[in-house]
Design an enzyme around this catalytic site. Structure first.
Site, mmCIF file in Angstrom:
data_model
loop_
_atom_site.group_PDB
_atom_site.id
_atom_site.type_symbol
_atom_site.label_atom_id
_atom_site.label_comp_id
_atom_site.label_asym_id
_atom_site.label_seq_id
_atom_site.Cartn_x
_atom_site.Cartn_y
_atom_site.Cartn_z
ATOM 1 N NE ARG A 24 -2.557 -1.264 3.370
ATOM 2 C CZ ARG A 24 -2.324 -0.401 4.342
ATOM 3 N NH1 ARG A 24 -2.655 0.874 4.205
ATOM 4 N NH2 ARG A 24 -1.773 -0.799 5.468
ATOM 5 N NE ARG A 51 -3.552 -14.374 6.451
ATOM 6 C CZ ARG A 51 -2.817 -14.152 7.520
ATOM 7 N NH1 ARG A 51 -2.301 -15.159 8.174
ATOM 8 N NH2 ARG A 51 -2.595 -12.929 7.952
ATOM 9 C CG ASP A 177 19.578 -2.812 -0.435
ATOM 10 O OD1 ASP A 177 19.179 -1.631 -0.408
ATOM 11 O OD2 ASP A 177 20.391 -3.258 0.391
ATOM 12 C CG HIS A 178 14.358 0.761 -0.345
ATOM 13 N ND1 HIS A 178 14.472 0.146 0.869
ATOM 14 C CD2 HIS A 178 14.338 2.082 -0.067
ATOM 15 C CE1 HIS A 178 14.529 1.054 1.822
ATOM 16 N NE2 HIS A 178 14.441 2.245 1.290
ATOM 17 C CG ASP A 235 16.042 -2.200 9.830
ATOM 18 O OD1 ASP A 235 15.293 -2.921 9.144
ATOM 19 O OD2 ASP A 235 15.866 -0.972 9.979
ATOM 20 C CG HIS A 240 19.301 -0.261 3.187
ATOM 21 N ND1 HIS A 240 18.786 -1.029 2.177
ATOM 22 C CD2 HIS A 240 18.285 -0.086 4.069
ATOM 23 C CE1 HIS A 240 17.516 -1.312 2.444
ATOM 24 N NE2 HIS A 240 17.194 -0.759 3.585
ATOM 25 C CE LYS A 331 14.740 2.671 12.286
ATOM 26 N NZ LYS A 331 14.165 2.773 10.953
#
Ligand SMILES: NC(=O)C1=CN([C@@H]2O[C@H](COP(=O)(O)OP(=O)(O)OC[C@H]3O[C@@H](n4cnc5c(N)ncnc54)[C@H](OP(=O)(O)O)[C@@H]3O)[C@@H](O)[C@H]2O)C=CC1
Ligand SMILES: O=C1O[C@H](COP(=O)(O)O)[C@@H](O)[C@H](O)[C@H]1O
Length: 484
Positions: A24, A51, A177-178, A235, A240, A331
């Site tokens: 989305r 699903r 791997d964006h 992560d 990345h 973060k």
């Protein structure tokens, strides 16, 4: 400047997990933008598979809502959204059972590119791959796209590779791997290998050190459970940051083709030296007056997972011996910024005397925001004041350089999905690359776990723990400021 949009071949793209968060937020709005750009052939189709029970109209409504919410660079009108939605179908499928697979097979067309995007939990990758074959849905030209995380250590990555290899050839597997799809990352290769200017200086004789920073302002709230099992190392660094390191450090590939590029990246990963614990700083953000701490976000008051990490890495080869690569990501830092900075050495001798000070060139490659590159050069300070030197930026913002076309800078996901349809694996990770990356990260993680090292607390929206700054100060270097 007018960019050319070359339509891809006709395709059927199935998105397993078509109702999920990633689909989305990124995949479906990205496809919509490619549709608006005219890159999708008239008859191309996108099939959501998940699903839960939905009819096609309900799925289209879900996608309409997603486009409105997440398509930030929306240049299309409601009419175009409607036309895009016409391309969409939905099938209810159970990845672990038999429901829906015959129906999916019925929907697939012959003679078009077939692509299957696994936007589901990695534990379902093997099940889906197996069913695509056993139900005869995927032929030998079909492609599968697999999301991160690709394993959580070397053993699990090997198992995942082996599970996929039972059903698909490596040439059919696209590990996303964006970061590799980001505009500036590809520009990095264009700048390095399309100009004569930089490559002669791109080595330890001229480069003092390199800094790779991926700083985020968001915390882990909402993804706390997943994140607490991963931490910044798994992560972000294992994938990345290591990919960025590879592109900066690799030798020129003989051609811009998938295996030539990936062979060179693999050599870099294999040449990375182990990192000892003095060269790693891990941190956790603290609470603010209004926001929770990392441990509260993670739901574990004793969590030892890092929301920040900084590392000093060395590459054992002729080009880079003696040049440290400093990586940092975290973060809740001061600003959202991703940058690679190549810090050149001082000129060997100053003809201007001690009072002119020391000046070194810096090439800053900004991934986000304000994609572009800046080269800091030394010039004479304007005016009659004699030979005084100042540093000024030679700035190339892609937005400015491209003018109206800057709007057309494509998001990483949409670029990568189009590459899948084109059958181009250059910007996707090969199985051996992923395994080599885990082989390097596993011992570092094991070492801090064995030592019982605790992450250092850092103030939220700061530059990270003081110890990270100290790591560079000890050797007379300093991090670049984290700023937008
Ligand atoms: N979200 C993100 O920002 C990012 C996600 N990823 C990766 O992308 C993948 C998807 O993540 P995300 O979208 O966040 O996950 P979500 O939990 O939001 O979505 C999971 C999707 O999988 C479907 N699904 C679950 N079980 C089954 C099953 N047995 N059979 C068929 N479909 C099933 C769900 O369908 P239903 O809703 O109908 O149950 C849903 O569409 C993961 O591998 C994640 O690590 C990677 C980077 C970023
Ligand atoms: O893969 C991931 O990337 C995002 C950061 O991506 P960006 O394109 O917004 O820089 C990160 O927030 C997330 O934790 C990680 O899983």
């Amino acid at each position: 400047m007018v960019s050319r949009v070359i339509p891809v071949d006709d395709f059927d793209l199935v998105i397993f997990g078509g109702t999920g968060d990633l689909a989305r937020r990124k995949i479906l709005p990205g496809l919509y933008r490619r549709f608006c750009a005219g890159q999708m052939p008239e008859t191309a189709r996108i099939i959501g598979a998940a699903r839960s029970e939905h009819d096609t109209e309900e799925f289209r409504q879900l996608v309409r809502d997603a486009i409105r919410e997440f398509s930030t660079k929306n240049t299309c009108d409601e009419g175009q959204i409607g036309a895009f939605l016409e391309r969409l179908d939905y099938v209810q499928v159970d990845a672990r059972g038999s429901d829906g697979w015959d129906a999916l097979k019925e929907m697939m067309r012959d003679g078009v590119v077939k692509a299957y995007y696994f936007s589901v939990a990695p534990s379902l990758f093997g099940d889906i791959a197996e069913r695509l074959q056993s139900y005869g849905i995927a032929d030998e030209s079909a492609r599968i796209v697999v999301e991160k995380p690709f394993g959580r250590d070397l053993d699990s990555a090997k198992k995942l590779n082996a599970d996929l290899a039972k059903h698909f050839d490596e040439t059919q597997i696209y590990r996303i791997d964006h970061y590799l799809g980001k505009e500036t990352v590809q520009n990095l290769m264009a700048v390095r290998f399309g100009n004569i200017l930089f490559e002669p200086l791109w080595n330890s004789q001229y480069v003092d050190h390199i800094q790779i920073t991926v700083a985020e302002t968001v915390g882990v709230g909402g993804r706390g459970e997943y994140y607490d099992r991963s931490g910044a190392m798994r992560d972000m660094v294992q994938n990345h940051l290591m990919q960025l390191l590879c592109l900066i450090a690799m030798e020129p590939p003989s051609r811009f083709d998938p295996d030539a590029v990936r062979d060179e990246k693999l050599k870099v990963i294999r040449a990375l030296e182990p990192v000892d614990h003095h060269s790693i700083v891990r941190g956790q953000y603290e609470a603010t007056a209004t926001e929770p701490s990392y441990r509260e976000d993670a739901g574990d008051p004793r969590s030892t997972t890092e929301s920040f990490i900084a590392l000093r890495c060395m590459i054992s080869n002729w080009r880079w011996a003696g040049t440290p690569f400093f990586l940092r990501t975290g973060k809740k830092l001061k600003a959202r910024t991703s940058e690679i900075a190549v810090m050149f050495k001082d000129a060997p001798h100053s003809i201007f005397g001690e009072e002119a000070g020391r000046h070194a060139n810096v090439l800053s490659i900004r991934l986000q925001p304000n994609e572009g590159m800046t080269l800091k050069v030394t010039i004479k300070e304007p005016g009659p004041g004699g030979m005084r030197l100042v540093d000024v930026p030679l700035d190339m913002s892609f937005a400015e350089a491209l003018g109206d076309d800057a709007e057309e800078i494509t998001d990483a996901y949409e670029r990568l999905i189009m590459d899948v349809i084109r059958g181009n694996q250059t910007l996707f990770m090969r199985g051996d690359e992923v395994e080599a990356a885990w082989a390097w990260t596993d011992p570092l993680i094991e070492s801090w776990e064995k030592r019982g090292d605790m992450p250092k607390a850092y103030e939220a929206y700061s530059s990270g723990p003081e110890e990270a700054a100290m790591m560079l100060h000890r050797e007379g270097r300093r991090w670049r400021e984290i700023k937008e």
